[in-house]
Design a protein around this motif. Structure first.
Motif, PDB file in Angstrom:
ATOM      1  N   LYS A 258       0.839  -1.209   0.000  1.00 23.26           N
ATOM      2  CA  LYS A 258       0.000   0.000   0.000  1.00 23.26           C
ATOM      3  C   LYS A 258       0.873   1.257   0.000  1.00 23.26           C
ATOM      4  CE  LYS A 258      -4.033   2.013   2.287  1.00 23.26           C
ATOM      5  NZ  LYS A 258      -3.575   3.387   2.139  1.00 23.26           N
ATOM      6  N   LYS A 259       1.988   1.195   0.707  1.00 21.72           N
ATOM      7  CA  LYS A 259       2.906   2.325   0.757  1.00 21.72           C
ATOM      8  C   LYS A 259       3.482   2.600  -0.635  1.00 21.72           C
ATOM      9  CE  LYS A 259       6.842   4.085   3.400  1.00 21.72           C
ATOM     10  NZ  LYS A 259       7.869   3.758   4.430  1.00 21.72           N
ATOM     11  N   ILE A 260       3.813   1.521  -1.381  1.00 25.94           N
ATOM     12  CA  ILE A 260       4.344   1.669  -2.744  1.00 25.94           C
ATOM     13  C   ILE A 260       3.297   2.293  -3.658  1.00 25.94           C
ATOM     14  CG2 ILE A 260       5.127   0.399  -4.784  1.00 25.94           C
ATOM     15  CD1 ILE A 260       6.443  -1.605  -2.860  1.00 25.94           C
ATOM     16  N   LYS A 261       2.058   1.782  -3.569  1.00 25.21           N
ATOM     17  CA  LYS A 261       0.992   2.292  -4.428  1.00 25.21           C
ATOM     18  C   LYS A 261       0.701   3.762  -4.120  1.00 25.21           C
ATOM     19  CE  LYS A 261      -3.562   1.121  -6.244  1.00 25.21           C
ATOM     20  NZ  LYS A 261      -4.667   0.136  -6.236  1.00 25.21           N
ATOM     21  N   ASP A 262       0.673   4.109  -2.838  1.00 21.27           N
ATOM     22  CA  ASP A 262       0.424   5.502  -2.457  1.00 21.27           C
ATOM     23  C   ASP A 262       1.521   6.423  -2.988  1.00 21.27           C
ATOM     24  OD1 ASP A 262      -1.862   4.761  -1.139  1.00 21.27           O
ATOM     25  OD2 ASP A 262      -0.971   4.775   0.860  1.00 21.27           O
ATOM     26  N   ALA A 263       2.779   5.943  -2.941  1.00 21.15           N
ATOM     27  CA  ALA A 263       3.893   6.741  -3.436  1.00 21.15           C
ATOM     28  C   ALA A 263       3.767   6.963  -4.943  1.00 21.15           C
ATOM     29  CB  ALA A 263       5.217   6.046  -3.111  1.00 21.15           C
ATOM     30  N   TYR A 264       3.419   5.902  -5.665  1.00 23.99           N
ATOM     31  CA  TYR A 264       3.257   5.993  -7.116  1.00 23.99           C
ATOM     32  C   TYR A 264       2.123   6.958  -7.477  1.00 23.99           C
ATOM     33  CZ  TYR A 264       2.615   4.397 -11.944  1.00 23.99           C
ATOM     34  OH  TYR A 264       2.494   4.336 -13.315  1.00 23.99           O
TER      35      TYR A 264
END
Length: 772
Positions: A258-264
């Motif tokens: 989720k952290k990766i998706k939010d960053a993207y």
């Protein structure tokens, strides 16, 4: 107040008579004014006393009731050049033995010579000093770290800030052109390292591309931090992992995913917003350029045809706008001259038939050089003819420009005088053109931006951001710093590093190591000054009799001063018959006489005051009690703290105190008791002090009559003052009514006398009296 006729008929001095009558009436007013004055003086006197009482309460009395102030110890060191010592309350009395094997020191670096020959300052850029753009500086100290990526604008101040965030101090010596870096704290645990690496070209290009697409430079500080955090998250991943995360539904994502998706998504959202912003700005710029080009063309056409022009797009020009348009037209004309249209513009001029604008420029430069230097090559007659023809034609155009703009200014003035007021059609046209341009572009700008961003993110995630680098800071006199000692001048560029060390001491046989030179052992506080292995220092600890004695002495002195003030106020002489002076009375007296009169009243304001008397009695009673310790009753007098004279009304004296004439001839019981039985002295004095402290706390609690932290009824005095002022206002109104009534009565009397006189004269006339 009525109108005074001043005895025009009666011959009476009306004003004087009314003034005398009012003087008697003002007695009641004077009494109220005196009450107000006394109330204000009383408040001032209480405020002064309250400050002194509260100072005793928070000062020496507060210290007397605190146990730690009785447990102070005195220390001596046999060699203070090696170790100094102080003792806490729990330090054992006796002799302690200390050997200092080593002292703690902080790591510090003296940088070598800069490579640049230019004088650099803290504001200079690292790139100017010779540090390659893309160099990454990693700083670590203890558990703190910081990184600084050098770009074209990174300065020495930025490097200093990075050092500070990692717990280091950096000083730039601009005179010697070198850096000094040190850890803020001593000890091996606070050693630091400074290493460098170089940003990978692919990663660097991707980072710059992402920053440009999201509009990084214009973001707020918080948004910049958010972007940097997002990039750090994506950097720790790879493109395959990112693609897998984006393909999953929100409910299937783990926390890390989720952290990766939010960053993207954060970067995508920023890029889309910036793309729309860029497209909007570009479309508006293009629309304005088209409209301005149209306006300029129409103006130039007017110049060519020698016709007036006063508005375009339904907008009447102001003088400033006309000037701006004139400059735009002249600029456009110049740009046209620099192209093949030059021949078309000057087609009718024989001298310019086979000449280009570039030829004219060269001739102008040649003419300027010849005018500046008589020895330079001069213009030929043919060349002079070309320039003369060109300048004459330009003058014609300039005159035409001036005529057109003069007509435009005049036309605008006439329309303005006639009330001309129309909308700015140019703005509407620009808006329409801009909207048309955005419509034609559609989603293309956003799509192009997101596609570009995807490519940059892939490169950023799949590429190691930094390549190992060595010697990257040699240009500013720094080499590799890992915490190890580098002997004087042997590092890169002459750098020197002194490694951090820990303190090592032996205290009463126990070996202790510390990162600082301040060590606490069993209540003993050691301050290590220098190391001398093999030499044992003796530290003596004893009861600090003087400090306890002086604390008691300070309390007695302050208590007596406060009690003396209270007694003077309470037992003051009576001021019966003395009232505050009126202005008339003051005018009849000297300043000294007035001061003595008022002082007499002020001194007696709190005479036999119940609140003051209660406070005095409570303070004396609190200290008169006894304290039982191990079956024996002790009072202040047990330690030679006594009252000596009844006339002093409770003042205390310390027997044996050489500063007190009334106590100096007696045996010094207090000092002896502190030395021989300190715990009993502490318990008795601490208990009695607490009794007084609690009594005073109770006396200054908030009530309906007084505020908190106040020993007198300040609320009551304020209420009384308000009441007195209301009474004074009523009395002043009453006096005004009485005075007005007196004037009306005298006016009526004068009127009556006037009528009587008139009637008497008429009667005398009728009777023939007074006739010859």
């Amino acid at each position: 107040m009525g109108i005074g006729l001043s005895g025009m008929v009666s011959g009476l001095d009306t004003d004087t008579l009314i003034k005398q009558l009012m003087s008697a009436e003002r007695t009641r007013v004077t009494k109220v004014e005196n009450k107000i004055t006394k109330n204000e003086w009383t408040s001032e006197k209480w405020k002064d006393l309250n400050t002194k009482i509260y100072s005793l309460y928070t000062g020496s009395l507060s210290k007397m009731r605190t146990q730690g102030n009785y447990l102070t110890k005195k220390t001596t060191s046999s060699n203070e050049s090696i170790v100094k010592a102080t003792a806490g309350a729990s330090a054992p009395i006796g002799t302690h033995y200390v050997t200092v094997e080593s002292v703690a020191s902080a790591q510090y670096v003296t940088g070598g010579t800069f490579a640049s020959d230019e004088k650099l300052t803290s504001k200079s850029k690292l790139a100017e000093a010779g540090i390659a753009v893309g160099t990454n500086i990693s700083i670590a100290c203890g558990d703190k770290t910081a990184e600084l990526l050098v770009d074209e604008n990174t300065t020495f101040t930025d490097l200093s800030d990075a050092c500070k965030s990692a717990g280091l101090n950096m000083n730039f010596d601009e005179t010697r052109q070198c850096l000094y870096i040190s850890s803020r704290q001593s000890g091996i645990e606070n050693k630091f390292s400074i290493t460098t690496s170089t940003e990978n070209a692919t990663s660097g290009a991707a980072r710059k591309g992402i920053y440009e697409l999201v509009g990084y430079s214009a973001l707020s500080a918080s948004d910049k931090t958010a972007v940097e955090d997002a990039m750090a998250t994506l950097e720790a991943s790879d493109s395959t992992e990112i693609a897998e995360v984006l393909a999953k539904s929100e409910s299937d994502l783990e926390d890390d995913e989720k952290k990766i998706k939010d960053a993207y998504q954060l970067l995508m959202t920023k890029a889309e917003a910036q793309a729309k912003k860029n497209a909007d700005a570009a479309a508006e710029k293009k629309a304005k350029e088209e409209v301005n080009a149209d306006i300029t063309a129409q103006i130039m056409a007017a110049v060519e045809s020698d016709t007036a022009i006063d508005d375009l797009y339904g907008k009447a020009f102001t003088a400033e706008q006309i000037t701006a348009l004139k400059e735009a037209a002249e600029k456009s004309a110049k740009e046209m001259h620099e192209t093949d249209t030059f021949k078309e513009i000057y087609e009718g001029v024989d001298e310019l038939k086979d000449v280009t604008y570039a030829d004219v420029v060269k001739l102008q430069e040649k003419k300027a050089a010849a005018e500046a230097d008589p020895n330079a090559e001069q213009l030929t007659d043919a060349e002079t003819a070309i320039l003369t023809a060109y300048e004459a034609k330009e003058a014609e155009y300039q005159a035409a420009y001036d005529d057109v703009y003069a007509d435009a200014v005049q036309a605008h003035a006439e329309k303005e005088a006639a009330g001309y007021n129309t909308t700015d059609k140019a703005k509407e046209v620009i808006a329409e053109k801009k909207e048309a341009e955005l419509t034609s572009l559609g989603d293309t700008p956003v799509q192009d931006a997101t596609n570009a961003l995807e490519g940059h993110i892939t490169n950023y995630a799949d590429t190691e951001r930094f390549d190992e680098g060595t010697g990257s800071l040699e240009a500013i006199g720094l080499g590799n710093i890992d915490g190890s000692t580098v002997t004087s001048g042997s590092g890169a560029g002459g750098m020197t590093v002194f490694a951090a060390t820990d303190a090592k001491v032996t205290v009463n046989g126990a070996v202790i190591e510390s990162s600082t030179n301040t060590i606490s052992v069993n209540g003993l506080n050691l301050d290590l000054v220098s190391a001398k292995p093999g030499e044992t220092i003796s530290i003596g600890v004893s009861q600090n009799t003087d400090e306890v004695y002086n604390m008691v002495k300070d309390f007695v002195k302050q208590y007596n001063e406060v009690l003396d003030e209270l007694n003077k106020a309470y037992y003051a002489e009576s001021a019966r018959g003395y009232e505050p002076l009126t202005d008339e009375q003051k005018d009849a007296m000297s300043e000294t006489e007035v001061e003595k009169w008022e002082t007499k009243i002020k001194d007696s304001l709190l005479r036999r005051d119940n609140t003051l008397g209660s406070l005095i009695n409570a303070m004396r009673t609190s200290l008169d009690g006894c304290v039982n310790v191990d079956g024996t009753d002790y009072a202040l007098s047990s330690f030679g703290i006594c009252t000596t004279k009844y006339t002093e009304k409770g003042k205390l004296h310390i027997y044996g105190d050489q500063d007190d004439p009334d106590g100096m001839m007696y045996e010094d019981k207090l000092r002896k008791a502190i030395e021989e039985n300190p715990e009993t002295v502490m318990e008795v004095l601490q208990t009695l002090s607490k009794n007084l402290y609690d009594t005073m706390s109770d006396k200054m609690k908030a009530t309906e009559l007084s505020s908190a932290l106040t020993f007198y009824n300040d609320k009551q005095l304020t209420k009384e003052l308000t009441s007195y002022k209301e009474s004074l206002s009523k009395e002043e109104d009453r006096l005004a009514d009485i005075e007005d009534r007196y004037y009306k009565q005298f006016a009526s009397m004068e009127t009556a006398l006037s009528k009587l006189s008139s009637q008497s004269s008429s009667l005398a006339s009728m009777l023939g009296m007074g006739q010859y």
